[in-house]
Scaffold this active site. Structure first.
Site, mmCIF file in Angstrom:
data_model
loop_
_atom_site.group_PDB
_atom_site.id
_atom_site.type_symbol
_atom_site.label_atom_id
_atom_site.label_comp_id
_atom_site.label_asym_id
_atom_site.label_seq_id
_atom_site.Cartn_x
_atom_site.Cartn_y
_atom_site.Cartn_z
ATOM 1 N N ASP A 67 0.837 -1.212 0.000
ATOM 2 C CA ASP A 67 0.000 0.000 0.000
ATOM 3 C C ASP A 67 0.870 1.260 0.000
ATOM 4 O OD1 ASP A 67 0.915 -0.274 2.570
ATOM 5 O OD2 ASP A 67 -1.048 -0.093 3.531
ATOM 6 N N SER A 68 2.185 1.064 0.095
ATOM 7 C CA SER A 68 3.120 2.185 -0.093
ATOM 8 C C SER A 68 2.960 2.769 -1.498
ATOM 9 C CB SER A 68 4.558 1.716 0.135
ATOM 10 O OG SER A 68 4.834 0.535 -0.594
ATOM 11 N N ASP A 90 -1.203 -5.999 -0.493
ATOM 12 C CA ASP A 90 -1.588 -5.429 0.794
ATOM 13 C C ASP A 90 -3.082 -5.185 0.868
ATOM 14 O OD1 ASP A 90 0.302 -5.044 2.790
ATOM 15 O OD2 ASP A 90 1.130 -3.231 1.855
ATOM 16 N N LYS A 133 -1.429 -9.359 2.562
ATOM 17 C CA LYS A 133 -0.743 -8.948 3.797
ATOM 18 C C LYS A 133 -1.700 -8.070 4.592
ATOM 19 C CE LYS A 133 2.989 -6.114 3.794
ATOM 20 N NZ LYS A 133 2.463 -4.888 4.450
ATOM 21 N N GLU A 189 8.716 -4.666 10.771
ATOM 22 C CA GLU A 189 9.202 -3.385 10.224
ATOM 23 C C GLU A 189 9.701 -2.477 11.338
ATOM 24 O OE1 GLU A 189 6.613 -1.499 7.385
ATOM 25 O OE2 GLU A 189 7.839 0.318 7.330
HETATM 26 O O1 KIV Z 1 3.555 -1.266 1.673
HETATM 27 C C1 KIV Z 1 4.741 -1.629 1.785
HETATM 28 O O2 KIV Z 1 5.610 -1.220 1.009
HETATM 29 C C2 KIV Z 1 5.075 -2.548 2.858
HETATM 30 C C3 KIV Z 1 6.512 -2.959 2.978
HETATM 31 C C4 KIV Z 1 7.337 -1.841 3.450
HETATM 32 C C5 KIV Z 1 6.677 -4.146 3.833
HETATM 33 O O3 KIV Z 1 4.236 -2.951 3.583
#
Ligand code: KIV
Length: 262
Positions: free
Chosen positions: A43-44, A82, A111, A180
């Site tokens: 979700d980044s 995610d 996730k 994290e």
């Molecule tokens: O959304 C993301 O990029 C993440 C990673 C940093 C593990 O959850």
């Protein structure tokens, strides 16, 4: 790696797992030609691609759209998507419909960030046949509650809480766990106490694997230099140089030449 069974095998064989985030087709095609083990549509994406200040802005539709694009560029890698902000807190129906859409877009697992108040729901998802990756420590969707992107588990009480929920997540059936921004010693303790593999980001060298945001490791996220990040190439300057060269060559009429003309 193309199945979740490989994750545990890797841990048993003490063979580290490499994971990168990916949000689009062309990056997926590059990753596809490497030995990277698994790909996370994080979700980044809301920050890295869409320019939002946090991951709170990711929506299920956004995640589905990017997951489908990544899937089109991958043939081999295990693909995790995610579950975005609050999608797991809006009731079971919304949770399951969101997961359904992500899996139909090509994800092989989802996730889910956090564990408190979520263990029954996570167990339900796992028992529905959906592999779930857990995520503890800095959980960016809780950015506002945590007071920013900061190290977690530095004090005994919060370290104990992360350890407690790591075990609970394993019991709920998650197949692996992202840790994290936690102290390396805490990540090591958790890794040694679990049978599922841990995947670290800012969690030191003792986890069973590592994950980084693709644009971070390629040096494309200018002015983002947390201690945990290693930039393997200065992508920002490299790409900027290519664009400047194109611009100059157009203006000086050096491009296109006869070679590029019909
Ligand atoms: O959304 C993301 O990029 C993440 C990673 C940093 C593990 O959850």
């Amino acid at each position: 790696m193309n199945s979740l069974l490989d994750f545990r095998k890797r841990k048993e064989a003490a063979n580290p797992i490499s994971v990168v985030t990916c949000y689009d087709y062309w990056s997926a095609r590059i990753i596809n030609e490497t030995n990277i083990d698994a790909v996370l549509v994080g979700d980044s994406v809301s920050m890295v691609v869409h320019g939002f200040p946090s991951t709170v802005h990711a929506e299920v539709e956004m995640m589905v759209y990017h997951t489908a694009a990544v899937k089109r560029g991958l043939s081999e890698k295990f693909l995790i998507a995610d579950l975005p902000f609050l999608a797991h807190r809006k009731g079971k129906r919304y949770l399951m419909e969101s997961i359904d859409s992500l899996m139909k877009a090509g994800a092989q697992a989802v996730k889910i960030e956090g564990a408190e108040g979520m263990l029954d729901a996570i167990e339900f998802v796992v028992k529905s046949g959906v592999p779930v990756m857990g995520h503890l420590g800095l959980t960016p969707q809780s950015y506002h509650q945590l007071g920013g992107f900061r190290l977690q588990g530095a004090e005994a009480e919060s370290a104990e809480q992360i350890e407690f929920y790591a075990k609970k997540l394993e019991d709920a059936g998650v197949f692996s766990l992202v840790l994290e921004m936690v102290p390396a010693s805490l990540a090591q303790r958790i890794t040694e106490s679990l049978t599922i593999p841990t995947i670290g980001i800012g969690a030191g060298p003792h986890t069973n694997g590592q994950v980084l945001v693709l644009q971070d490791l390629l040096g494309l996220t200018k002015d983002f230099d947390p201690r945990f990040l290693k930039k393997y190439v200065n992508g920002f300057e490299l790409l900027k140089g290519a664009l400047r060269q194109f611009d100059e060559e157009v203006k000086q009429r050096h491009f296109p030449t006869a070679k590029h003309s019909y």
